[in-house]
Design an enzyme around this catalytic site. Structure first.
Site, PDB file in Angstrom:
ATOM      1  N   ARG A 175      -1.112  -4.820  -6.312  1.00  0.00           N
ATOM      2  CA  ARG A 175      -0.730  -6.235  -6.346  1.00  0.00           C
ATOM      3  C   ARG A 175       0.570  -6.406  -7.103  1.00  0.00           C
ATOM      4  O   ARG A 175       0.695  -5.915  -8.227  1.00  0.00           O
ATOM      5  CB  ARG A 175      -1.815  -7.022  -7.097  1.00  0.00           C
ATOM      6  CG  ARG A 175      -2.760  -7.745  -6.196  1.00  0.00           C
ATOM      7  CD  ARG A 175      -3.787  -8.536  -7.003  1.00  0.00           C
ATOM      8  NE  ARG A 175      -5.094  -8.017  -6.663  1.00  0.00           N
ATOM      9  CZ  ARG A 175      -6.000  -7.602  -7.534  1.00  0.00           C
ATOM     10  NH1 ARG A 175      -5.772  -7.679  -8.825  1.00  0.00           N
ATOM     11  NH2 ARG A 175      -7.134  -7.137  -7.118  1.00  0.00           N
ATOM     12  N   HIS A 219       0.845  -1.202   0.000  1.00  0.00           N
ATOM     13  CA  HIS A 219       0.000   0.000   0.000  1.00  0.00           C
ATOM     14  C   HIS A 219       0.876   1.246   0.000  1.00  0.00           C
ATOM     15  O   HIS A 219       1.976   1.248   0.559  1.00  0.00           O
ATOM     16  CB  HIS A 219      -0.885   0.023   1.245  1.00  0.00           C
ATOM     17  CG  HIS A 219      -1.661  -1.226   1.438  1.00  0.00           C
ATOM     18  ND1 HIS A 219      -2.623  -1.663   0.559  1.00  0.00           N
ATOM     19  CD2 HIS A 219      -1.606  -2.169   2.412  1.00  0.00           C
ATOM     20  CE1 HIS A 219      -3.124  -2.809   0.988  1.00  0.00           C
ATOM     21  NE2 HIS A 219      -2.524  -3.143   2.110  1.00  0.00           N
ATOM     22  N   GLU A 241      -1.402  -0.405   8.195  1.00  0.00           N
ATOM     23  CA  GLU A 241      -2.339  -1.383   8.737  1.00  0.00           C
ATOM     24  C   GLU A 241      -1.643  -2.257   9.760  1.00  0.00           C
ATOM     25  O   GLU A 241      -0.404  -2.321   9.807  1.00  0.00           O
ATOM     26  CB  GLU A 241      -2.931  -2.254   7.618  1.00  0.00           C
ATOM     27  CG  GLU A 241      -1.931  -3.196   6.952  1.00  0.00           C
ATOM     28  CD  GLU A 241      -2.531  -3.915   5.745  1.00  0.00           C
ATOM     29  OE1 GLU A 241      -3.248  -3.285   4.952  1.00  0.00           O
ATOM     30  OE2 GLU A 241      -2.264  -5.119   5.589  1.00  0.00           O
ATOM     31  N   HIS A 298       3.491  -7.416   1.502  1.00  0.00           N
ATOM     32  CA  HIS A 298       2.930  -8.331   2.496  1.00  0.00           C
ATOM     33  C   HIS A 298       1.793  -9.172   1.921  1.00  0.00           C
ATOM     34  O   HIS A 298       1.251  -8.849   0.860  1.00  0.00           O
ATOM     35  CB  HIS A 298       2.384  -7.540   3.702  1.00  0.00           C
ATOM     36  CG  HIS A 298       1.262  -6.609   3.340  1.00  0.00           C
ATOM     37  ND1 HIS A 298       1.495  -5.351   2.858  1.00  0.00           N
ATOM     38  CD2 HIS A 298      -0.085  -6.754   3.374  1.00  0.00           C
ATOM     39  CE1 HIS A 298       0.342  -4.754   2.621  1.00  0.00           C
ATOM     40  NE2 HIS A 298      -0.644  -5.591   2.912  1.00  0.00           N
TER      41      HIS A 298
HETATM   42 ZN    ZN Z   1      -2.686  -4.943   3.087  1.00  0.00          ZN
END
Ligand code: ZN
Length: 311
Positions: free
Chosen positions: A195, A100, A118, A175
């Site tokens: 992605r 991200h 996150e 991740h």
């Molecule tokens: Zn994520």
């Protein structure tokens, strides 16, 4: 209790994902729409899933509406949009390897969106589960070459996890949550995912698109060290993370626990057991917010909650 300090309970929003399963029904008793639900957005004001209040004077209002029109509920928070998003995630299959952006990159390239920091509290997983957090490339050139050759998956870092573990994932950290792991995710309110590798899987005969340019732009090289912390079920609040975007606590209730809510709102998600919060029944799967200046939130019963505040 004064009415303006009433706890606000939310109706979750469910998101189907090709890697999702049915544990949100089997383990959390949610009424999910199919057997491929990957995410429960328990507390969200994001346009892709805006949670509705299900009790009290604001019943029927969305969280984004409250953030726009009843700002006093949120105290001293200055973010233009409601800053956090709380999810319960069920990965039946591996998620794609992803990354991200941070606030600055998202603002410039994604229509002013927030970036996404996150963190995961591991609710449950299979024995010997590993998550993917970070990579072993030493330079940007090496990273870009691996991405171009579709080989980044050969140089990823795996970290073993078990129930009760906690992992912080900064923007720029590549991740993936692997199959069979359930997490409670606390994140910035953002839906931007790049992605980088999807195991060459076909879904309905097609591969999902990758975002290789963005990945090369935002993946941190070398990877930051990521540590997995473990939190036992010790009665009271334990601080799991305090970072630039949020702080997150695990609250274990065996005896009564008093959580003070003063100049900012606080979010709560019950992830195990049942009990009450300021006299209102709470059970596993419930998500609620204590408005700023609620004062004490008295938790009783036998339960575990993940709770957070925004920065
Ligand atoms: Zn994520």
């Amino acid at each position: 209790m004064e009415k303006e300090n009433e706890l606000l309970f939310f109706e979750p929003v469910f998101v189907e994902r090709i890697w999702g399963g049915k544990k949100l029904r089997d383990c959390f008793n949610y009424d999910i729409p199919s057997d491929h639900v990957g995410e429960c957005w328990g507390i969200s004001a994001h346009e892709n899933g805006d949670c509705v209040v299900k009790n009290g004077e604001f019943k029927g209002k969305t969280l984004s509406y409250l953030y726009e029109n009843e700002r006093k509920l949120f105290g001293n928070v200055t973010s233009k949009v409601f800053p956090l998003l709380i999810k319960v995630i069920d990965t039946k299959e591996d998620c794609s390897i992803q990354v991200h952006p941070d606030d600055a990159y998202a603002k410039e390239h994604e229509n002013g969106s927030l970036g996404k920091m996150e963190c995961w509290y591991i609710l449950d997983c299979e024995k010997d589960s590993k998550l993917i957090v970070g990579h072993k490339a030493k330079t940007k050139e090496e990273l870009c070459k691996l991405i171009d050759e579709g080989k980044l998956h050969e140089l990823l870092r795996e970290v073993p996890v078990k129930k009760g573990d906690f992992v912080q994932v900064d923007p720029g950290t590549v991740h993936a949550i692997t199959g069979g792991v359930m997490v409670l995710e606390t994140q910035q309110s953002s839906d931007i995912t790049y992605r980088v590798y999807d195991y060459d899987r076909l879904f309905n005969g097609k591969k999902r698109s990758l975002h290789l340019k963005e990945c090369k732009d935002v993946i941190t090289v070398p990877s930051d060290d990521v540590s997995v912390k473990h939190f036992d079920d010790v009665c009271g609040a334990q601080r799991m993370i305090d970072c630039s975007k949020y702080s997150v606590d695990k609250v274990t209730v065996k005896e009564d626990v008093d959580i003070k809510v003063t100049d900012s709102f606080r979010l709560f998600s019950c992830v195990e057991g049942e009990g009450s919060a300021n006299g209102v029944k709470v059970k596993k799967g419930d998500h609620f917010m204590a408005p700023a200046n609620t004062g004490s939130v008295i938790l009783k019963g036998d339960m575990i909650l993940i709770t957070s505040t925004a920065k």
